[in-house]
Design an enzyme around this catalytic site. Sequence first.
Site, PDB file in Angstrom:
ATOM      1  N   GLU A 178      13.123 -19.795  29.184  1.00 21.83           N
ATOM      2  CA  GLU A 178      13.028 -21.039  29.943  1.00 21.83           C
ATOM      3  C   GLU A 178      12.202 -22.144  29.290  1.00 21.83           C
ATOM      4  O   GLU A 178      11.125 -22.510  29.790  1.00 21.83           O
ATOM      5  CB  GLU A 178      12.462 -20.757  31.346  1.00 21.83           C
ATOM      6  CG  GLU A 178      13.277 -19.759  32.145  1.00 21.83           C
ATOM      7  CD  GLU A 178      12.842 -19.659  33.608  1.00 21.83           C
ATOM      8  OE1 GLU A 178      11.739 -20.105  33.943  1.00 21.83           O
ATOM      9  OE2 GLU A 178      13.623 -19.135  34.418  1.00 21.83           O
ATOM     10  N   GLU A 206      18.366 -13.796  34.830  1.00 22.83           N
ATOM     11  CA  GLU A 206      17.479 -13.661  35.988  1.00 22.83           C
ATOM     12  C   GLU A 206      18.168 -14.237  37.208  1.00 22.83           C
ATOM     13  O   GLU A 206      18.759 -15.319  37.137  1.00 22.83           O
ATOM     14  CB  GLU A 206      16.165 -14.453  35.817  1.00 22.83           C
ATOM     15  CG  GLU A 206      15.139 -13.820  34.923  1.00 22.83           C
ATOM     16  CD  GLU A 206      13.874 -14.668  34.791  1.00 22.83           C
ATOM     17  OE1 GLU A 206      13.522 -15.409  35.730  1.00 22.83           O
ATOM     18  OE2 GLU A 206      13.246 -14.586  33.717  1.00 22.83           O
TER      19      GLU A 206
END
Length: 445
Positions: free
Chosen positions: A166, A349
Amino acid sequence: MRHEFPEGFLWGAATAAYQIEGAVDQDGRAPANWDVFARLPGRTRNGESGMVACDHYNRYREDVALMKQIGLKAYRFSIAWPRVLPEGSGTVNERGLDFYNRLVDELLENGIKPVATCFHWDMPYSLEKKHNGWTSRDLADVFAEYCGLLAERLGDRVKMWATINEPEVVLHAGHKAGVHAPGLKLGPQEYRQASHHLLLAHGKALQAMRDSGPSDLRIGIVHNSASVSPLTESEEDISAARQEFYRRNAWIVEPLLKGTYPQELWKEEEPDVPEVRDGDLELIGAPIDFFGINVYFSGLCVSKRYGAREYEEWFPRTQMTWPITPDALYWTVRFNSELFRDCDMYITENGCACPDQVKDINGEAVVEDYARVQFLREYLKGVHRATEEGLPLRGYFVWSLMDNFEWAGGYKYRFGIVHVNYETLERTLKESGKYYSRIIANNGF
Ligand code: FCB
């Protein structure tokens, strides 16, 4: 209707080193940026930190046994930079690296595919301090050295890798809002510059890993998609949503998947654009083997008629106050492949936080997290739709294997399919874990 997934679909669960390992003083690990950040007043909930977390460092065997019980095909974890290279670069701390050797061997012995992330936000504190986070271009080279080492030393057994988890969160939370380490609040140009350095770090790491690891590594990166869904499935609404999705993701995804910065957005932000040197974009946009996507919700619901509306206004939310928007996964995968590149994708995720509690039911410890069961079921319908339509989505990783240290949110938010009692460190498989286990065994639901 039965939802059947393609053969070989990779079912997994994910964690990150700082959130579960604990053992911060063991075997020569250096202080991490997050150890220090968590000690600053008011930065994490009740000053909580990853000091003990789930003590996974010492209990990894028990945790792998749980993974096997669930039937996971793959386990996504991250490697703690401060364990492996306490000074950031240079001398290897063999005892720290050896933990990952043992973990990987244990996974393989149990038939679970290891999927490793090199940087899921923890780095040696001294390194972060020296470079003032990603404001420094030099940090990209230091990162590449670390990743090259990992590929060389673990690449004989770990075949699937993500360089960075991320980038957008590292940047936004860590370098703009100041709510994650290093807690900076950069101005617009410095911010874009740090963003460029972080992408460059990925590009350089990719090259270093290809150079020093075996040739069969599959290397990618994990992006937290800013997801957008259309209100209806009319062509107009879909195209309005697609456009908005582009604006929200292009600064990160276009350079990674196409090797260019988004022209229009670049013009809008001038003069606050980054300095880009010759060759940078070739490195950043070099072909990756998969694109990992983390999605929890769609932030916007878009239609031609109403424009963009915050999803929060209309939908129920989880404990994190994130809206429950089951179509997010489908639209993210689809827009990503339509706008950027039709490469292999994984949901690396997805999951939800609930205030779970262990109950004693006839002498058995049970966690009745039926809200999470429902969440998984609804979100997985979107995953299924994507695979049915032939989009190149190859696997799904639930966040998280177990309850853990949720960064600034501390231990309040429980994302696991396994419950962790933070006093006794006892693990209990939740009802959602049992449900997920059945999905995996049947390759569908
Ligand atoms: C993601 C992070 C992960 C976890 C989840 C809830 O942004 O990658 O570590 O905190 O959110």
